[in-house]
Write a protein that holds these residues in place. Structure first.
Motif, PDB file in Angstrom:
ATOM      1  N   TRP A 248       0.794  -1.158  -0.125  1.00 54.99           N
ATOM      2  CA  TRP A 248      -0.040  -0.002  -0.057  1.00 54.99           C
ATOM      3  C   TRP A 248       0.910   1.352  -0.076  1.00 54.99           C
ATOM      4  O   TRP A 248       0.474   2.063  -0.762  1.00 54.99           O
ATOM      5  N   ARG A 249       2.000   1.134   0.842  1.00 52.82           N
ATOM      6  CA  ARG A 249       2.978   2.445   1.033  1.00 52.82           C
ATOM      7  C   ARG A 249       3.707   2.724  -0.550  1.00 52.82           C
ATOM      8  O   ARG A 249       3.502   3.851  -0.834  1.00 52.82           O
TER       9      ARG A 249
ATOM     10  N   GLU B 104       2.011   6.887  -6.898  1.00 53.59           N
ATOM     11  CA  GLU B 104       0.968   7.705  -7.227  1.00 53.59           C
ATOM     12  C   GLU B 104       1.363   9.376  -7.015  1.00 53.59           C
ATOM     13  O   GLU B 104       1.143  10.051  -7.905  1.00 53.59           O
ATOM     14  N   ARG B 105       2.057   9.557  -5.746  1.00 52.39           N
ATOM     15  CA  ARG B 105       2.505  10.783  -5.418  1.00 52.39           C
ATOM     16  C   ARG B 105       3.619  11.323  -6.517  1.00 52.39           C
ATOM     17  O   ARG B 105       3.590  12.424  -7.099  1.00 52.39           O
ATOM     18  N   GLU B 106       4.514  10.478  -6.873  1.00 51.18           N
ATOM     19  CA  GLU B 106       5.433  10.671  -8.008  1.00 51.18           C
ATOM     20  C   GLU B 106       4.942  10.886  -9.217  1.00 51.18           C
ATOM     21  O   GLU B 106       5.211  12.172  -9.898  1.00 51.18           O
ATOM     22  N   GLU B 107       3.678  10.073  -9.682  1.00 55.69           N
ATOM     23  CA  GLU B 107       3.127  10.370 -10.944  1.00 55.69           C
ATOM     24  C   GLU B 107       2.442  11.849 -10.992  1.00 55.69           C
ATOM     25  O   GLU B 107       2.463  12.700 -11.900  1.00 55.69           O
ATOM     26  N   GLU B 108       1.663  12.084  -9.890  1.00 60.59           N
ATOM     27  CA  GLU B 108       0.980  13.450  -9.794  1.00 60.59           C
ATOM     28  C   GLU B 108       2.025  14.418  -9.835  1.00 60.59           C
ATOM     29  O   GLU B 108       1.902  15.623 -10.362  1.00 60.59           O
TER      30      GLU B 108
ATOM     31  N   GLU C  97       6.455  19.288 -11.501  1.00 62.22           N
ATOM     32  CA  GLU C  97       7.285  19.267 -10.221  1.00 62.22           C
ATOM     33  C   GLU C  97       8.476  18.185 -10.561  1.00 62.22           C
ATOM     34  O   GLU C  97       8.286  17.063 -10.927  1.00 62.22           O
ATOM     35  N   GLN C  98       9.515  18.559  -9.888  1.00 59.52           N
ATOM     36  CA  GLN C  98      10.598  17.647 -10.039  1.00 59.52           C
ATOM     37  C   GLN C  98      10.694  16.905  -8.607  1.00 59.52           C
ATOM     38  O   GLN C  98      10.164  17.461  -7.467  1.00 59.52           O
ATOM     39  N   THR C  99      10.973  15.610  -8.790  1.00 58.98           N
ATOM     40  CA  THR C  99      11.017  14.914  -7.528  1.00 58.98           C
ATOM     41  C   THR C  99      12.234  15.214  -6.647  1.00 58.98           C
ATOM     42  O   THR C  99      13.184  15.720  -6.889  1.00 58.98           O
ATOM     43  N   PRO C 100      12.006  15.283  -5.245  1.00 62.21           N
ATOM     44  CA  PRO C 100      13.090  15.925  -4.678  1.00 62.21           C
ATOM     45  C   PRO C 100      14.210  15.134  -4.653  1.00 62.21           C
ATOM     46  O   PRO C 100      14.385  13.952  -4.648  1.00 62.21           O
ATOM     47  N   ALA C 101      15.492  16.050  -4.614  1.00 61.77           N
ATOM     48  CA  ALA C 101      16.819  15.440  -4.851  1.00 61.77           C
ATOM     49  C   ALA C 101      17.184  14.567  -3.571  1.00 61.77           C
ATOM     50  O   ALA C 101      16.660  14.665  -2.558  1.00 61.77           O
ATOM     51  N   ALA C 102      18.064  13.571  -3.588  1.00 62.33           N
ATOM     52  CA  ALA C 102      18.730  12.873  -2.531  1.00 62.33           C
ATOM     53  C   ALA C 102      19.273  13.846  -1.614  1.00 62.33           C
ATOM     54  O   ALA C 102      19.792  14.998  -1.914  1.00 62.33           O
TER      55      ALA C 102
END
Length: 113
Positions: free
Chosen positions: A52-53, A59-63, A69-74
């Motif tokens: 589930w997680r 889903e959050r990354e796809e949105e 928006e870019q995904t947060p960097a490491a």
């Protein structure tokens, strides 16, 4: 595949919880067995929770990708300062000097034989 693994895990862990309950209610049962009764179902639910997680994170990354928006960097690695060399003792201890002499003698004897 993941759903099947989650279901099998839950069924297996519920069976182990039932077994621990039988042990707890027997004459030789302890409260440790009761603790396992509560613990095993949690172990069984863990794969389902992780499924589930992971689904929610995807889903959050796809949105975020749809909104541009870019995904947060490491995060940047933590820099640990190099250890400083230990300061040499001001004067050598007499007992330490005697011990070191003893070790040198032992080493010399070992080298001779």
């Amino acid at each position: 595949m993941i759903v099947a693994t989650s279901v099998v895990s839950l069924a297996l862990c519920c069976g182990l919880a039932w077994w621990q309950w039988d042990r707890f209610t027997s004459a030789t049962g302890t409260f440790q067995n009761l603790g396992y009764v509560l613990q095993w179902p949690l172990f069984g639910l863990f794969p389902a929770f992780m499924f589930w997680r992971i689904k929610k994170l995807r889903e959050r990354e796809e949105e975020a990708a749809e909104q541009g928006e870019q995904t947060p960097a490491a995060p940047a690695p933590v820099r640990v300062p190099a250890p400083r060399p230990a300061a040499a003792p001001a004067e050598e201890d007499d007992e330490l000097a005697a011990y070191n002499r003893y070790l040198r003698e032992l080493n010399a004897r070992d080298q001779q034989s």
